[in-house]
Design an enzyme around this catalytic site. Structure first.
Site, PDB file in Angstrom:
ATOM      1  N   GLY A 120      -2.978   1.955   8.408  1.00 15.94           N
ATOM      2  CA  GLY A 120      -1.670   1.473   8.827  1.00 15.94           C
ATOM      3  C   GLY A 120      -1.774   0.171   9.606  1.00 15.94           C
ATOM      4  N   GLU A 237     -13.825  -3.617   4.646  1.00 13.52           N
ATOM      5  CA  GLU A 237     -12.678  -3.761   3.763  1.00 13.52           C
ATOM      6  C   GLU A 237     -12.903  -4.906   2.778  1.00 13.52           C
ATOM      7  OE1 GLU A 237      -7.932  -3.683   4.357  1.00 13.52           O
ATOM      8  OE2 GLU A 237      -8.930  -5.345   5.336  1.00 13.52           O
TER       9      GLU A 237
END
Length: 376
Positions: A120, A237
């Site tokens: 998030g 990531e």
């Protein structure tokens, strides 16, 4: 610690018995998620999933290179990439480094295929500029209360836990007043709404937090230290995600070579795609090896992200060009797969940080060029 198995040999030997757990291109998203969870659980029970994670965290030992070898083996043997390993790489690295006790409680459920996680970070007006996010976390006597909204949350509607970046100080503090929280999406006050994309699937969600209570020990890192954690996980990531995607694209390119036939542009088109993939693979392999050695890479991983975006476009454009009839008119599972991959590749220059932003980071923080004058 036992000896790591030969992943390719094991997966090849057991391919037939695991076939029912292997997601197919024509499966609906929900079916693919269910199958990949079941596959992950079976692979963990067989001593495959868990390599590359410390034994005291529920893994089998090893480092990031072991995980990279497994991801390569999965695609090379036709299993594809389980839906949840992206979030596992990103959030798992943050938990193990900054909240090891949370990691001990959380990681086994993912290894065993019982839970999904999501990230998030992005908000409607804070995508690449995370320092401007407006979701807040207010401290209480027994924990925190989170209010706000997140968007483009991958598989948010199927996830149990979310790593939520929220503001714990004044907005003027920008990145210096952010903290990262481990939030149970089954908590009262959480609303998750799936978002349908151009592929026709609801892969992403928007998540709303209305006075959501979070225990005091569910902060990842220090109060107002969320930016440090975010910069740490961005290495995975962008670096490990690039490795996962190049593995998928190599499998797709092999498939294209087998099906392109005598197309007059095959050599040139496939050659350009191969060069782009080779550059990405070489770079991301170097990144994974450095991460395994415990190096902090910082803004350098923006190079991986930029190379990934280019490779996604070139490879999928090659598939479209050499299989144009299938791309435009095919209605079988394979045609649907190549269309879905092509549409997904269009987002590669946006997700995880827009390419334009990554190029500015490379210019200013890696090459040391003067800052861009943005006054217009």
């Amino acid at each position: 610690m036992t000896t790591r198995p030969d992943f390719v040999a094991w997966l090849t030997e057991h391919a037939a018995e695991l076939a029912d757990l292997n997601p197919r291109p024509d499966d609906e998203l929900e079916t693919r998620v269910d199958k990949s969870l079941a596959l992950l659980g079976r692979l963990h029970a067989e001593g495959i999933i868990g390599w590359g994670w410390a034994e005291d965290l529920g893994g089998f030992g090893g480092d990031a290179t072991d995980r990279a070898a497994l991801y390569d083996a999965l695609t090379a043997t036709g299993f594809g990439m389980p839906e949840q390993v992206g979030a596992l790489e990103v959030l798992g690295s943050a938990l193990t480094t900054f909240a090891p006790e949370l990691a001990r409680r959380a990681l086994p459920a993912v290894f065993e295929g019982r839970e999904l996680w999501c990230q998030g970070f992005s908000e409607p007006e804070a995508g690449s500029d995370l320092a401007s996010l407006r979701t807040t976390a207010k401290q209480t006597s027994d924990g925190w209360v989170i209010d706000g909204q997140k968007v483009w949350t991958s598989l948010g509607h199927r996830s149990r836990w979310c790593g939520v970046l929220a503001r714990t100080g004044a907005p003027e503090g920008r990145h210096r007043t952010l903290s990262l929280f481990w939030v149970d999406l089954e908590s009262p006050g959480v609303t998750v709404r799936p978002l349908q994309t151009t592929t026709g699937e609801a892969e992403f969600s928007e998540v709303f937090f209305d006075a959501v209570s979070v225990p005091a020990d569910h902060i990842i890192g220090e109060i107002d230290g969320g930016w440090k954690v975010a910069m740490h996980l961005l290495q995975y990531e962008r670096g490990m995600w690039a490795w996962q995607r190049q593995a998928i694209m190599h499998a797709n390119l092999d498939d294209l070579i087998a099906k392109a036939g005598s197309h007059p542009a095959a050599a040139e088109t496939v050659g350009a795609a191969y060069v782009a993939l080779a550059a990405l693979r070489a770079r991301s392999r170097q990144t994974v090896e450095r991460l395994a050695q415990g190096e902090r890479l910082g803004p350098e991983v923006s190079i991986d992200k930029t190379l990934l975006s280019s490779a996604e476009h070139v490879v999928n454009d090659a598939v479209r060009a050499l299989r144009m009839n299938d791309f435009l008119f095919g209605d079988d599972a394979d045609a649907k797969r190549i269309r879905s991959e092509w549409y997904y590749s269009r987002a590669a220059s946006v997700y995880g940080g827009a390419v334009e932003v990554q190029k500015n980071i490379i210019a200013e923080h890696v090459l040391g060029l003067p800052r861009e004058d943005r006054r217009g």
